[in-house]
Write a protein that holds these residues in place. Sequence first.
Motif, short mmCIF file in Angstrom:
data_model
loop_
_atom_site.label_atom_id
_atom_site.label_comp_id
_atom_site.label_asym_id
_atom_site.label_seq_id
_atom_site.Cartn_x
_atom_site.Cartn_y
_atom_site.Cartn_z
N LEU A 118 -40.44 -9.07 23.00
CA LEU A 118 -39.04 -9.43 23.19
C LEU A 118 -38.42 -8.43 24.15
N THR A 119 -37.55 -8.93 25.04
CA THR A 119 -37.01 -8.10 26.12
C THR A 119 -35.50 -8.24 26.18
N THR A 120 -34.85 -7.12 26.46
CA THR A 120 -33.40 -7.10 26.72
C THR A 120 -33.16 -6.46 28.08
N GLU A 121 -32.27 -7.09 28.86
CA GLU A 121 -31.98 -6.58 30.20
C GLU A 121 -30.59 -5.95 30.26
N LYS A 122 -30.44 -4.98 31.17
CA LYS A 122 -29.16 -4.27 31.33
C LYS A 122 -29.04 -3.81 32.79
N ASN A 123 -27.82 -3.85 33.31
CA ASN A 123 -27.58 -3.37 34.68
C ASN A 123 -27.23 -1.89 34.68
N VAL A 124 -27.72 -1.19 35.69
CA VAL A 124 -27.37 0.21 35.94
C VAL A 124 -26.71 0.27 37.31
N ASP A 125 -25.46 0.73 37.37
CA ASP A 125 -24.73 0.85 38.62
C ASP A 125 -24.79 2.29 39.12
N ILE A 126 -25.25 2.45 40.35
CA ILE A 126 -25.37 3.77 40.96
C ILE A 126 -24.48 3.81 42.20
N LYS A 127 -23.47 4.69 42.19
CA LYS A 127 -22.56 4.87 43.33
C LYS A 127 -22.98 6.12 44.09
N ILE A 128 -23.19 5.97 45.40
CA ILE A 128 -23.60 7.10 46.23
C ILE A 128 -22.37 7.77 46.82
N ILE A 129 -22.30 9.09 46.72
CA ILE A 129 -21.19 9.87 47.25
C ILE A 129 -21.61 10.50 48.57
N ASP A 130 -20.73 10.38 49.56
CA ASP A 130 -21.04 10.89 50.90
C ASP A 130 -21.09 12.41 50.93
N VAL A 131 -22.04 12.93 51.68
CA VAL A 131 -22.16 14.36 51.96
C VAL A 131 -22.03 14.52 53.47
N ASN A 132 -21.39 15.60 53.92
CA ASN A 132 -21.21 15.81 55.35
C ASN A 132 -22.51 16.27 55.99
N VAL B 199 -10.37 11.63 84.64
CA VAL B 199 -11.67 12.08 85.16
C VAL B 199 -12.81 11.38 84.42
N ALA B 200 -12.67 11.19 83.12
CA ALA B 200 -13.73 10.57 82.32
C ALA B 200 -13.13 10.02 81.04
N LEU B 201 -13.86 9.11 80.42
CA LEU B 201 -13.52 8.60 79.09
C LEU B 201 -14.52 9.17 78.10
N ILE B 202 -14.00 9.66 76.98
CA ILE B 202 -14.82 10.31 75.97
C ILE B 202 -14.72 9.50 74.68
N SER B 203 -15.86 9.13 74.12
CA SER B 203 -15.88 8.49 72.80
C SER B 203 -16.67 9.36 71.84
N VAL B 204 -16.17 9.47 70.62
CA VAL B 204 -16.85 10.27 69.60
C VAL B 204 -17.09 9.38 68.38
N ASN B 205 -18.17 9.68 67.67
CA ASN B 205 -18.50 8.91 66.48
C ASN B 205 -19.16 9.81 65.45
N ASP B 206 -18.78 9.62 64.19
CA ASP B 206 -19.39 10.36 63.09
C ASP B 206 -19.73 9.35 62.01
N MET B 207 -20.99 9.31 61.61
CA MET B 207 -21.45 8.29 60.67
C MET B 207 -20.99 8.55 59.24
N ASP B 208 -20.48 9.77 58.97
CA ASP B 208 -19.98 10.06 57.63
C ASP B 208 -18.66 9.33 57.40
N SER B 209 -18.14 9.43 56.17
CA SER B 209 -16.91 8.72 55.81
C SER B 209 -15.84 9.72 55.43
N GLY B 210 -14.61 9.21 55.29
CA GLY B 210 -13.50 10.06 54.88
C GLY B 210 -13.29 11.23 55.82
#
Length: 338
Positions: free
Chosen positions: A131-145, A170-181
Motif C-alpha cells: 500500500l502506498t501514500t503519496e505526498k508533495n514536497v515543495d522546494i523554493k530556491i533562494i538566489d545567491v549573488n 560615443v557608444a551604447l552600453i548594455s549591462v546584464n546580471d542573471m541574479d535577481s533582486g
Amino acid sequence: STRGARMVHELVLTALDGGKPPKSGEMNILINVLDVNDNAPVFSKDVYSVELYENVPIGKTILQVNATDLDEGHNGEVVYSFSNSVNRELFKLFEINPSTGEIIVKGPIDYEHKDKYEIEIQASDKGLAPLTTEKNVDIKIIDVNDNAPEIEVTSFSSSIPEDSRPGTTVALISVNDMDSGLNGKVICTLSEDVPFMLSPSVQEKMYSLVTKYSLDREKQSQYSLTIIAKDSGQPPLSSDNSINVFVSDVNDNSPQFSVNPYTIYVAEGNKPGTSVFSVKAFDIDENENAFISYDILRPQSGNKQMSYFSINSENGDILPSIWPEMDCQYIVENAILN
C-alpha cells in the motif's frame, strides 16, 4: 474484529448440563488476530516545504519526511521513494534515502536555471500487495549573488572629432546580471576622471557613453576608458570593460611663426634668386590641417619694396627678385600661411 485495535482476544467457554443442580465446566479460549495489510502508511505532516539556497553543497540533507504504518511486520515497514511521475531530471539533483526519508542534494542547484521544484514522494509498506501514500514536497530556491554583471558595448565610434558638442554619443552600453533582486541590480560608472560620462537610457540596464565637455586633440588625442559594472549584492560582484576613444583633428589652430616680426638685413651685391632669409611657421593641428604654405602679403599701395621679394611657398625661403643697390633693412610680418 479490528486487529489494529486489539491483537489478542481471551474468551471463556462455559458448558452446563441438565441436572439439578446443574453442573458446569469452563474452557479458556485465546484468539490471536493475524495481521493483513489493510493500512496504508500515513505521513506525519500534511505539507512538506523547504527553502534552499542555490549552490548548496552536494550531499546536504535538506528535509526528512516521516510516515508510519499501523500494520505489523513487513506490512508495517515503510520505504520511501520518488513517485513514478517525477521528472527524470530531478533524479540528477535530489535523492531520497529509502529507509530514513531524508531528501539529499545530489547535483548542482542553480537559481538562474530554476527557482522552485515540486517533488512527489511516496511511502510504501512491504506487504505482499504494498500500500502506498503519496505526498508533495515543495522546494523554493533562494538566489545567491553568484553572477557578476556582464557588459556589452554596441554602436561604438572609436574616433570622435574634437569639436563634438557636449552630449555627443560615443557608444551604447548594455549591462546584464542573471541574479535577481539587489543581486541583479547593476550600477555603471567610469573609473577615471575623463571628459566623458555614462547617461542612463530610458531602457533598463542601458547607458549612453557621451562627451561631458569640449575636447581638445592638441591636449589629449586618446582616452582609455574603463567601464565598471557593480551589482548591489552582499558582497557585491563587479566586472569591467576597457575601450579606447581617439580624438580626431579638426582645423581649429592657425599657423604660428616662430618669430614675429622677422627683421632681415640685406646686403647689396647679392645675385637675384639667392635666398637671403628663411621664415618658419608651425601648426599644432595634424595631417592636412598642419600643412603650411607661405606667401607674401602685398599691399595694393604703399610699400613698393615688398615687390622686390618673393617667397618659396613650401619652405619659406625669401628670395630677391630685384636686388637693391644698397644695404637695406626690411621687416617681414603678417605673412600669409595656408
